[in-house]
Scaffold this motif. Structure first.
Motif, short mmCIF file in Angstrom:
data_model
loop_
_atom_site.label_atom_id
_atom_site.label_comp_id
_atom_site.label_asym_id
_atom_site.label_seq_id
_atom_site.Cartn_x
_atom_site.Cartn_y
_atom_site.Cartn_z
N GLU A 20 0.81 -1.21 0.00
CA GLU A 20 0.00 0.00 0.00
C GLU A 20 0.85 1.26 0.00
OE1 GLU A 20 -3.03 -0.19 3.00
OE2 GLU A 20 -3.84 -2.09 2.24
N ARG A 57 -10.21 -3.18 -2.16
CA ARG A 57 -9.27 -2.40 -1.35
C ARG A 57 -8.38 -1.53 -2.25
NH1 ARG A 57 -8.06 0.35 3.21
NH2 ARG A 57 -5.88 0.16 3.79
N VAL A 58 -7.87 -2.10 -3.33
CA VAL A 58 -7.00 -1.34 -4.23
C VAL A 58 -7.77 -0.19 -4.87
CG1 VAL A 58 -5.71 -1.45 -6.40
CG2 VAL A 58 -5.38 -3.22 -4.66
N LEU A 61 -8.10 2.49 -2.26
CA LEU A 61 -6.83 3.15 -1.98
C LEU A 61 -6.46 4.13 -3.08
CD1 LEU A 61 -4.73 0.16 -0.59
CD2 LEU A 61 -5.48 2.19 0.69
#
Length: 294
Positions: A20, A57-58, A61
């Motif tokens: 991340e 999630r990606v 983000l």
């Protein structure tokens, strides 16, 4: 939203997990280098080997890290319409600006099936949809007549096409069938300049991962009508276009990024493996030719 140089971002990995911190730095570098938008969880982002939790999630983000500076286009495709709808709904919740939806792969649906699949998605969500036709990967070919019919049925939802068919005559065919309201982009870096001449407005790019400033400059030259400069930049970038597909993508791209930035690794996920020595040599030569290596 759909113009200029749009990198299909790699997904950085470290020790088997999404890195991340590296993703944050990659997003910042891309925006600072002039990228017009960002694609999260596309083919180059290894979406096919992300589990659903990682996938969402990606996307979240990249939206968070972009901080509204550029649009974020979320990869939402699947060969299962229900799963594609889930990705679409999650992408909207996470704040994505649009969705990139590849033609369903492996199942080999008919054109009627493609009409039903994409129409179902268009009716289910408020996000603008960019269709993605890449028959070399999906086997299914989203034909121009189908693209035009989808745009006609859903003009406020199905608004763009990323075309990686390799057939440049389709740029004109799509325009004649669908009208000027359909925004067309290249999905193939070596053909992006020719596509701009024919009426495409930009490129969803692999090369822009590695050379974002030069890729952005090429499209800025096209926008300005400076075709001499655009041609010169295209010639400079062409060896890199070729090198990044000297082995299974995105392995050469991740190798190139690891050569440029110590905070990125060349780690990929099976069944993709690190690129061959020959591909590494091609990437090194292309990076040296562009004077990107210290």
């Amino acid at each position: 939203m759909f113009s200029g140089s749009i990198p299909a971002l790699v997904t950085p990995f470290r020790d088997g997990a999404v890195d991340e911190n590296a993703l944050r730095r990659l997003v910042d570098w891309q925006i600072e280098s002039g990228s017009a938008a960002l694609v999260a969880c596309g083919t180059t982002g290894e979406a096919s080997t992300l589990d659903n939790q990682e996938h969402h999630r990606v996307i979240g983000l990249v939206v968070e890290f972009a901080q509204g500076r550029v649009p974020v286009i979320a990869g939402c495709g699947s060969n299962d319409t229900r799963t594609a709808l889930w990705h679409l709904e999650e992408a909207q919740k996470l704040g994505a600006s649009a969705a990139l939806c590849v033609a369903p792969y492996y199942n080999r649906p008919s054109q009627a099936g493609l009409l039903a699949h994409f129409s179902t998605m268009a009716k289910a969500c408020d996000l603008p949809i960019m269709l993605y036709n890449v028959p070399g990967r999906t086997v299914t070919d989203l034909l121009p007549e189908t693209v035009a019919e989808l745009h006609r049925r859903h003009p406020d939802r199905i608004v763009s096409l990323k075309d990686a068919s390799g057939d440049l005559t389709r740029v004109v065919t799509h325009r004649l069938l669908a009208g000027g309201g359909l925004c067309q982009l290249s999905g193939d870096d070596p053909l992006a300049l020719a596509g701009r001449v024919l009426g495409q407005t930009g490129c969803v790019s692999v090369t822009a991962n590695v050379a974002p400033a030069l890729s952005a400059a090429l499209h800025a030259a096209c926008d300005a009508g400076d075709w001499t400069l655009a041609g010169s930049l295209n010639d400079r970038l062409f060896p890199l276009h070729r090198a990044l597909f000297a082995d299974a993508s995105p392995a050469p791209t991740k190798y190139a990024l690891a050569r440029l930035h110590p905070w990125l690794t060349e780690e990929v996920r099976l069944p993709i493996v690190p690129c061959s020595d020959g591909a590494r040599a091609a990437v090194d030569a292309a990076l040296a030719g562009l004077e990107l290596l210290d």
